[in-house]
Design a protein around this motif. Structure first.
Motif, PDB file in Angstrom:
ATOM      1  N   ARG A 163       8.269   0.888 -18.841  1.00 20.73           N
ATOM      2  CA  ARG A 163       7.165   0.584 -17.915  1.00 20.73           C
ATOM      3  C   ARG A 163       6.814  -0.901 -17.882  1.00 20.73           C
ATOM      4  O   ARG A 163       5.691  -1.274 -17.524  1.00 20.73           O
ATOM      5  CB  ARG A 163       5.919   1.406 -18.292  1.00 20.73           C
ATOM      6  CG  ARG A 163       6.089   2.867 -17.998  1.00 20.73           C
ATOM      7  CD  ARG A 163       4.853   3.699 -18.242  1.00 20.73           C
ATOM      8  NE  ARG A 163       5.098   5.038 -17.747  1.00 20.73           N
ATOM      9  CZ  ARG A 163       4.931   5.421 -16.481  1.00 20.73           C
ATOM     10  NH1 ARG A 163       4.471   4.573 -15.582  1.00 20.73           N
ATOM     11  NH2 ARG A 163       5.206   6.649 -16.116  1.00 20.73           N
ATOM     12  N   GLN A 218      -0.131   6.077 -13.148  1.00 18.27           N
ATOM     13  CA  GLN A 218       0.839   5.141 -13.730  1.00 18.27           C
ATOM     14  C   GLN A 218       0.344   4.410 -14.981  1.00 18.27           C
ATOM     15  O   GLN A 218       0.801   3.308 -15.272  1.00 18.27           O
ATOM     16  CB  GLN A 218       1.264   4.096 -12.677  1.00 18.27           C
ATOM     17  CG  GLN A 218       1.959   4.672 -11.457  1.00 18.27           C
ATOM     18  CD  GLN A 218       3.425   5.000 -11.697  1.00 18.27           C
ATOM     19  OE1 GLN A 218       4.006   4.606 -12.713  1.00 18.27           O
ATOM     20  NE2 GLN A 218       4.028   5.740 -10.790  1.00 18.27           N
ATOM     21  N   PRO A 222       5.243   0.309 -12.256  1.00 21.38           N
ATOM     22  CA  PRO A 222       5.092   1.727 -11.922  1.00 21.38           C
ATOM     23  C   PRO A 222       6.492   2.356 -11.854  1.00 21.38           C
ATOM     24  O   PRO A 222       7.446   1.676 -11.486  1.00 21.38           O
ATOM     25  CB  PRO A 222       4.477   1.677 -10.524  1.00 21.38           C
ATOM     26  CG  PRO A 222       5.017   0.412  -9.926  1.00 21.38           C
ATOM     27  CD  PRO A 222       5.188  -0.556 -11.064  1.00 21.38           C
TER      28      PRO A 222
END
Ligand SMILES: O=C[C@H](O)[C@H](O)COP(=O)(O)O
Ligand SMILES: C=C(OP(=O)(O)O)C(=O)O
Ligand SMILES: [Mn+2]
Length: 451
Positions: free
Chosen positions: A141, A25, A124
């Motif tokens: 994100r 991630q 994530p």
């Protein structure tokens, strides 16, 4: 004011061993030099929190693991730079304080108040890309990484956003400290805000409970309790330690003890997607002294938890490790008992907190990512049932909420239905309880705690 005693420039690199572990991630930054420059900039700046405060939260989390305190952790799924306003911060803080007052009465123990605030800027995602009308771009994100706007320029990860996130977190913390130290959190004030809940259709169910709290306040007043001593509260900040470069750049040595702390927040947690015991996120948190949380979902095995304890709390220090369970209402009663039993058998203490949100996300028929209030409450009930049956301690709750009247979660006393989701659906990632739903939850949980 306590002096800040961190050593800001000379950061020992032992916590940096995370770089040798696989990291999920993380954003694909296009410019490594710009990333290094932003991280170096952050390293030269003051810490956001002081190690002494972090230690006091650790002690309080230890009390919660024994049932002598109850944790309330709440705030946005994803904070945004755009919503980093005084009003937004104030309303969220107010909502958490109102919930805490009700929970304190229900639990008859202190409530540890922790905002998913002042740093909850990295997310994530389940998919690396997002497609709209045939156009595919990198996923959003979190504001610490890229911009939510759906253009290719906006979605490029920009390391300078880490510096912006640091500054926004700092101003948020400053205002929180001003409010909570300056009288805004006065219990009499908080109690009077809770009277506003009487307009909520759900209030009828809680009327006698609310009257009891009212009576308790009058009793305290008559008995001569010094309410002025209750004008200030301790309020802590927490976020998911997802963006490794950011968290690493915020590690400082406490010159009093020589210990390392991640000074981006008091408590950091690792998410369900990044909790591998040998992976980078756990490795980074292994190296710091903060209290840490790990989100655990329904596929977690007892051995996973023991491995996490081995890495994050090998000595079994109370208050160091919190497991935040997010099983889903349909699974919690089936999967949680074996996990709690395995940890009990191991003997090293953990604080059990429930996140009743992330295992209960659905898509509505009209296309909104949402959750049902009733399902969320069902997971909460399951959490208390499991711990009651096992004789273990339900240590607290972790929820996504906002102080605004958004319409993102279905149900609650105001009966938000699918059509109303469109009215005020403002979240950037996951649906949050609105102000009224948050209070309704607090009353329900307070009743569960009282039993
Ligand atoms: O907040 C949590 C996660 O980031 C989120 O639930 C994942 O969301 P996604 O499935 O929309 O990527
Ligand atoms: C990403 C989150 O949760 P989880 O890791 O439990 O999915 C979150 O708390 O926003
Ligand atoms: Mn979320």
């Amino acid at each position: 004011m306590m002096p800040l005693v961190m050593n800001e420039l000379d950061v020992p690199r032992t916590a940096a061993s995370w770089r040798e572990h696989p990291a999920a991630q993380q954003p694909p930054y296009p410019d490594a030099e710009a990333l290094a420059a932003a991280a170096a900039d952050l390293r030269s700046r003051p810490p956001l929190v002081f190690a002494g405060e972090v230690d006091s939260l650790r002690e309080k989390m230890a009390a919660a693991s024994r049932g002598h305190a109850f944790v309330l952790m709440g705030g946005d799924c994803a904070e945004s730079f755009h919503d980093n306003t005084a009003n937004n911060i104030r309303l969220k803080l107010q909502t958490i304080l109102q919930m805490a007052a009700v929970l304190t009465y229900g639990a008859s123990t202190p409530v540890i108040k922790i905002g998913r605030m002042a740093g909850q800027y990295a997310k994530p995602r389940s998919a690396d890309t997002e497609t709209r009308d045939g156009v595919t771009l990198p996923s959003y994100r979190g504001d610490c990484v890229n911009d939510h706007a759906f253009t290719s320029a906006a979605r490029v990860p920009d390391p300078q956003r880490m510096v912006e996130a640091y500054l926004r977190a700092g101003t948020t913390l400053n205002l929180i400290r001003a409010f909570t130290m300056g009288g805004y959190a006065d219990l009499r004030e908080v109690h009077s805000w809770n009277r506003g809940f009487t307009d909520n259709p759900a209030y009828k169910r809680f009327e006698s409970f609310a009257e009891e709290i009212d009576r308790a306040m009058r009793f305290m007043e008559a008995a001569g309790v010094d309410f002025d001593a209750l004008r200030q509260v301790d309020f802590y900040a927490a976020h998911e330690a997802l963006l490794l470069e950011y968290e690493d750049a915020m590690i400082r040595e406490d010159s009093r003890s020589g210990r390392l702390y991640d000074t981006s927040a008091h408590l950091l947690w690792v998410g369900e997607r990044t909790r591998g015991p040998r992976d980078a996120h756990v490795a980074l948190l292994e190296g710091v002294h903060n209290p840490v949380g790990v989100k655990v979902g329904p596929t977690t095995t007892p051995q996973d938890l023991i491995d996490l304890i081995d890495h994050l709390n090998p000595q079994g220090d109370p208050g160091r490790l919190t497991f935040i369970t997010r099983m889903g209402a349909a699974r919690i009663r089936e999967v949680l008992p074996a996990l709690v039993e395995a940890v009990r058998e191991d003997g090293r203490p953990v604080t059990w907190v429930t996140d009743p949100m992330h295992g209960n996300t659905i898509t509505s028929d009209n296309g909104y990512k949402t959750r049902r209030f009733d399902t969320i409450m069902d997971e909460l009930r399951g959490f208390f049932e499991v711990h009651r049956e096992l004789g273990t301690v339900p240590g607290g709750i972790h929820v996504e909420l906002t102080g605004d009247d958004v319409t993102e979660v279905l149900g609650g006393g105001e009966h938000i239905d699918e059509c109303r989701l469109a009215e005020r659906y403002e979240t950037l990632v996951d649906p949050r309880l609105n102000h009224q739903q948050s209070l309704e939850m607090a009353f329900e949980v307070a009743e569960m705690l009282r039993q």
